[in-house]
Design a protein around this motif. Sequence first.
Motif, PDB file in Angstrom:
ATOM      1  N   PHE A   1       0.835  -1.206   0.000  1.00 14.17           N
ATOM      2  CA  PHE A   1       0.000   0.000   0.000  1.00 14.17           C
ATOM      3  C   PHE A   1       0.874   1.262   0.000  1.00 14.17           C
ATOM      4  CE2 PHE A   1      -1.756   3.457   2.543  1.00 14.17           C
ATOM      5  CZ  PHE A   1      -2.776   3.853   1.699  1.00 14.17           C
ATOM      6  N   ALA A   2       1.884   1.289   0.895  1.00 14.91           N
ATOM      7  CA  ALA A   2       2.722   2.483   1.010  1.00 14.91           C
ATOM      8  C   ALA A   2       3.452   2.759  -0.307  1.00 14.91           C
ATOM      9  CB  ALA A   2       3.730   2.309   2.153  1.00 14.91           C
ATOM     10  N   TYR A   3       4.020   1.679  -0.886  1.00 16.21           N
ATOM     11  CA  TYR A   3       4.876   1.852  -2.061  1.00 16.21           C
ATOM     12  C   TYR A   3       4.078   2.085  -3.339  1.00 16.21           C
ATOM     13  CZ  TYR A   3       9.194   1.281  -4.694  1.00 16.21           C
ATOM     14  OH  TYR A   3      10.287   1.502  -5.489  1.00 16.21           O
ATOM     15  N   MET A   4       3.018   1.328  -3.519  1.00 13.41           N
ATOM     16  CA  MET A   4       2.302   1.358  -4.798  1.00 13.41           C
ATOM     17  C   MET A   4       1.166   2.382  -4.839  1.00 13.41           C
ATOM     18  SD  MET A   4       4.037  -0.903  -6.358  1.00 13.41           S
ATOM     19  CE  MET A   4       3.155  -1.292  -7.849  1.00 13.41           C
ATOM     20  N   ALA A   5       0.612   2.760  -3.668  1.00 11.81           N
ATOM     21  CA  ALA A   5      -0.545   3.659  -3.696  1.00 11.81           C
ATOM     22  C   ALA A   5      -0.226   5.026  -3.073  1.00 11.81           C
ATOM     23  CB  ALA A   5      -1.729   3.010  -2.968  1.00 11.81           C
TER      24      ALA A   5
ATOM     25  N   PHE B   1       5.139   6.354   8.981  1.00 10.28           N
ATOM     26  CA  PHE B   1       6.084   5.338   9.464  1.00 10.28           C
ATOM     27  C   PHE B   1       5.984   5.194  10.987  1.00 10.28           C
ATOM     28  CE2 PHE B   1       8.813   6.508   5.571  1.00 10.28           C
ATOM     29  CZ  PHE B   1       8.227   5.509   4.813  1.00 10.28           C
ATOM     30  N   GLY B   2       5.743   6.306  11.656  1.00 12.09           N
ATOM     31  CA  GLY B   2       5.590   6.248  13.118  1.00 12.09           C
ATOM     32  C   GLY B   2       4.422   5.356  13.530  1.00 12.09           C
ATOM     33  N   ARG B   3       3.387   5.309  12.687  1.00 10.94           N
ATOM     34  CA  ARG B   3       2.233   4.429  12.965  1.00 10.94           C
ATOM     35  C   ARG B   3       2.489   3.002  12.493  1.00 10.94           C
ATOM     36  NH1 ARG B   3      -2.560   6.268  15.577  1.00 10.94           N
ATOM     37  NH2 ARG B   3      -2.180   8.485  15.754  1.00 10.94           N
ATOM     38  N   PHE B   4       3.148   2.875  11.316  1.00 10.19           N
ATOM     39  CA  PHE B   4       3.287   1.553  10.690  1.00 10.19           C
ATOM     40  C   PHE B   4       4.409   0.717  11.307  1.00 10.19           C
ATOM     41  CE2 PHE B   4       4.860  -0.920   6.798  1.00 10.19           C
ATOM     42  CZ  PHE B   4       3.923  -1.932   6.929  1.00 10.19           C
ATOM     43  N   PHE B   5       5.553   1.338  11.638  1.00 14.96           N
ATOM     44  CA  PHE B   5       6.710   0.552  12.055  1.00 14.96           C
ATOM     45  C   PHE B   5       6.512  -0.248  13.353  1.00 14.96           C
ATOM     46  CE2 PHE B   5      10.038   3.044   9.325  1.00 14.96           C
ATOM     47  CZ  PHE B   5       9.542   2.418   8.195  1.00 14.96           C
ATOM     48  N   PRO B   6       5.772   0.260  14.358  1.00 12.59           N
ATOM     49  CA  PRO B   6       5.533  -0.621  15.525  1.00 12.59           C
ATOM     50  C   PRO B   6       4.796  -1.910  15.129  1.00 12.59           C
ATOM     51  CG  PRO B   6       5.007   1.648  16.057  1.00 12.59           C
ATOM     52  CD  PRO B   6       5.276   1.615  14.588  1.00 12.59           C
ATOM     53  N   TRP B   7       3.888  -1.811  14.146  1.00  7.66           N
ATOM     54  CA  TRP B   7       3.198  -3.011  13.660  1.00  7.66           C
ATOM     55  C   TRP B   7       4.179  -3.928  12.947  1.00  7.66           C
ATOM     56  CZ3 TRP B   7      -1.281  -4.323  15.508  1.00  7.66           C
ATOM     57  CH2 TRP B   7      -2.148  -3.335  15.988  1.00  7.66           C
ATOM     58  N   VAL B   8       5.147  -3.333  12.236  1.00  9.34           N
ATOM     59  CA  VAL B   8       6.140  -4.178  11.549  1.00  9.34           C
ATOM     60  C   VAL B   8       6.992  -4.917  12.576  1.00  9.34           C
ATOM     61  CG1 VAL B   8       8.096  -4.232   9.939  1.00  9.34           C
ATOM     62  CG2 VAL B   8       6.187  -2.696   9.501  1.00  9.34           C
TER      63      VAL B   8
ATOM     64  N   ARG C   1      17.024   9.487  10.768  1.00  4.92           N
ATOM     65  CA  ARG C   1      17.423  10.748  10.121  1.00  4.92           C
ATOM     66  C   ARG C   1      16.203  11.519   9.640  1.00  4.92           C
ATOM     67  NH1 ARG C   1      21.783   7.556   8.226  1.00  4.92           N
ATOM     68  NH2 ARG C   1      20.864   7.093   6.205  1.00  4.92           N
ATOM     69  N   LEU C   2      15.203  10.792   9.119  1.00  6.69           N
ATOM     70  CA  LEU C   2      13.985  11.464   8.635  1.00  6.69           C
ATOM     71  C   LEU C   2      13.282  12.181   9.793  1.00  6.69           C
ATOM     72  CD1 LEU C   2      11.804  11.968   6.417  1.00  6.69           C
ATOM     73  CD2 LEU C   2      10.714   9.834   7.146  1.00  6.69           C
ATOM     74  N   LYS C   3      13.170  11.489  10.932  1.00  8.80           N
ATOM     75  CA  LYS C   3      12.485  12.107  12.089  1.00  8.80           C
ATOM     76  C   LYS C   3      13.220  13.361  12.555  1.00  8.80           C
ATOM     77  CE  LYS C   3      12.215   8.566  14.832  1.00  8.80           C
ATOM     78  NZ  LYS C   3      11.988   7.713  15.992  1.00  8.80           N
TER      79      LYS C   3
END
Length: 153
Positions: free
Chosen positions: A21-25, A47-54, A105-107
């Motif tokens: 979803f992140a990459y293609m949409a 990413f702050g929302r998605f990465f804990p799920w990862v 670095r992004l944060k």
Amino acid sequence: MNLTLLLHVLGVVVWVGGMFFAYMALRPVAASVLEPPQRLTLWAGVFGRFFPWVWAAVALILGSGLHMLAKLGGMEAPHYALTMLALGLAMMLIFAHVFFAPYGRLKRAVAGQDWKAGGAALGQIRSLIGINLSLGLLTIAVVFVGRWLLLAS
Ligand code: HEM
């Protein structure tokens, strides 16, 4: 092994589906409609929302995968299962690198409103997530082709 397999597949769905979803949409639309300050702030938040799920998915996939691998005979398990272990570990190392290096670095760049550094970090994350998405889809194909070859032999 059924419950273990269910947890394994749920972890895979969350991780690989989220990357797809992140990459293609989200990525192409965010790139075309948002200016760097909004776009980089959006991605830092996503990413702050998605990465804990990862991280949770990684723990689930690794725990369930090693458990099933042990039941299939450990190093005597079918080749496709060992290939999955190798590809899965590579994906996890790439994710850990993304999390601790360019995402950090992004944060920092977003907090300091340094959009040039933020853009560079986001570019690295995009390439690495592209690689991980490809590896994830390949891993799923490996299981099914591997099983089919085993049945056909
Ligand atoms: C990291 C280490 C991993 C280990 C040790 C592992 C191990 C296993 C094992 C032993 C099975 C059962 C195979 C069978 O019963 O024939 C399995 C199933 C599966 N694994 Fe993994 N796996 C890992 C990572 C991954 C990753 C990263 C993905 C996908 C991105 C993945 C996708 C799948 C799928 C799709 C199945 C088949 C589910 C089904 O039966 O429908 N695995 N895994």
